[in-house]
Design an enzyme around this catalytic site. Structure first.
Site, PDB file in Angstrom:
ATOM      1  N   SER A  11      42.830-102.045 -49.766  1.00  6.97           N
ATOM      2  CA  SER A  11      42.606-101.522 -48.416  1.00  6.97           C
ATOM      3  C   SER A  11      41.121-101.317 -48.138  1.00  6.97           C
ATOM      4  CB  SER A  11      43.367-100.209 -48.230  1.00  6.97           C
ATOM      5  OG  SER A  11      42.847 -99.177 -49.050  1.00  6.97           O
TER       6      SER A  11
ATOM      7  N   ALA B  93      46.374-100.764 -54.420  1.00 10.69           N
ATOM      8  CA  ALA B  93      46.513-100.590 -52.970  1.00 10.69           C
ATOM      9  C   ALA B  93      45.235-100.040 -52.362  1.00 10.69           C
ATOM     10  CB  ALA B  93      47.692 -99.667 -52.655  1.00 10.69           C
ATOM     11  N   TYR B  94      44.656 -99.047 -53.002  1.00 12.09           N
ATOM     12  CA  TYR B  94      43.431 -98.438 -52.484  1.00 12.09           C
ATOM     13  C   TYR B  94      42.294 -99.463 -52.461  1.00 12.09           C
ATOM     14  CZ  TYR B  94      39.688 -95.042 -51.799  1.00 12.09           C
ATOM     15  OH  TYR B  94      38.598 -94.345 -51.305  1.00 12.09           O
ATOM     16  N   CYS B  95      42.123-100.184 -53.562  1.00 12.80           N
ATOM     17  CA  CYS B  95      41.040-101.172 -53.616  1.00 12.80           C
ATOM     18  C   CYS B  95      41.247-102.286 -52.591  1.00 12.80           C
ATOM     19  CB  CYS B  95      40.935-101.753 -55.019  1.00 12.80           C
ATOM     20  SG  CYS B  95      40.364-100.564 -56.263  1.00 12.80           S
TER      21      CYS B  95
END
Length: 299
Positions: free
Chosen positions: A156, A152-154
């Site tokens: 986003s 999710a972080y990557c």
């Protein structure tokens, strides 16, 4: 003494309650800017506003709420004047195997980091057009090379990089400059939270020495403030991230090869589990519920 281009300018910083956002506010105030501090944790925001040597005010607001951000922007203009710099810094993370991730937490990371950045830009874009201003999007090494267990972080951070490139091309003829800040590990509460979990602690520990180093928030903030003053198109902290940018085409196969051998060994030592949301922006309270959008007048 040379006049600082940020003196007497109104600067908006999201995610300003702590960590890099708070360090950025201190650095920019030291250059003479007026600060509009946006984020959760209103007491921390107000304490920071009181501490700063220049005029500053705090707004408690969820950056994913269009109406709340619009209200905050109206109040910023009335209190501090039209912003000529906007820094989209707010962000959260979550780690762990994608297959076991909580859908709501995964979606919240995308919502805060990507949608929240877009709402921030949209909310203040008319101000930046009127002032020929500057928008800085805080991105990450994750924008350049995605890592396992951080889907999710990557996703986003790759998204905000693409968004900033698109926005830059769209508003350049209107005199608005758009920059991207590519950052590695920075000493914030989110990173300290991450180190409590084996899945993320071990992944960072197995990175090459330069890539695993954690940089003080004040050091990163000083570099970003200089980039803001110079309206830089991009800023890399640390500087070696430029090499990662130049070689980004080779990163996915390298990461896959390393992960294929490392992940089974790490999982055998301690099973990977989802971390839940990391960073204060993902929670309203101890229960971890998303914060509803509110904008409140500074006291």
């Amino acid at each position: 003494m040379e006049h600082d281009p940020l003196r007497d300018r109104t600067v908006v910083v999201t995610g300003a309650a702590r960590g890099l956002g708070a360090a950025l506010a201190r650095e920019l105030a030291g250059r003479g800017a007026r600060l509009a501090l946006l984020g959760h944790e209103k007491p921390a925001l107000e304490a920071l506003a009181t501490e700063l040597p220049t005029e500053a005010a705090a707004w408690e607001v969820d950056i994913t709420d269009d109406a709340g951000m619009a209200e905050a922007a109206r109040e910023v203009r009335g209190r501090l004047g039209r912003p000529s710099v906007v820094i989209a810094n707010a962000g959260i993370a979550e780690g762990g195997p994608f297959a076991e991730s909580d859908p709501a937490s995964w979606r919240r990371v995308i919502d805060v980091n990507l949608t929240g950045s877009a709402i921030t830009a949209r909310t203040f874009l008319s101000d930046l057009v009127d002032t020929s201003g500057y928008y800085l999007q805080v991105a990450s090494l994750a924008s350049i090379g995605a890592a396992p267990m951080m889907s999710a972080y990557c996703a986003s951070k790759s998204g905000v990089e693409a968004f900033a490139h698109s926005l830059r091309a769209e508003v350049a003829h209107q005199g608005v400059a758009v920059g991207i800040a590519y950052l590695n590990w920075t000493d914030t509460d989110m990173i300290r939270d991450a180190d409590r979990y084996a899945v993320l602690r071990e992944l960072r520990g197995h990175m090459p020495p330069p890539a695993r180093r954690v940089y003080p928030a004040a050091t990163v903030a000083a570099r970003l403030a200089k980039a803001v003053a110079r309206r830089r198109t991009s800023v890399y902290v640390p500087g070696w991230l430029v090499a990662a940018q130049l070689g980004r085409a080779v990163l996915p196969p390298v990461v896959m090869r390393l992960s294929r051998s490392a992940l089974p060994r790490l999982a055998a030592r301690e099973p990977f589990r989802p971390t839940g949301l990391l960073g204060a922006g993902g929670h309203a309270d101890a229960g971890g519920a998303p914060v509803p959008g509110t904008a409140r007048k500074p006291s």
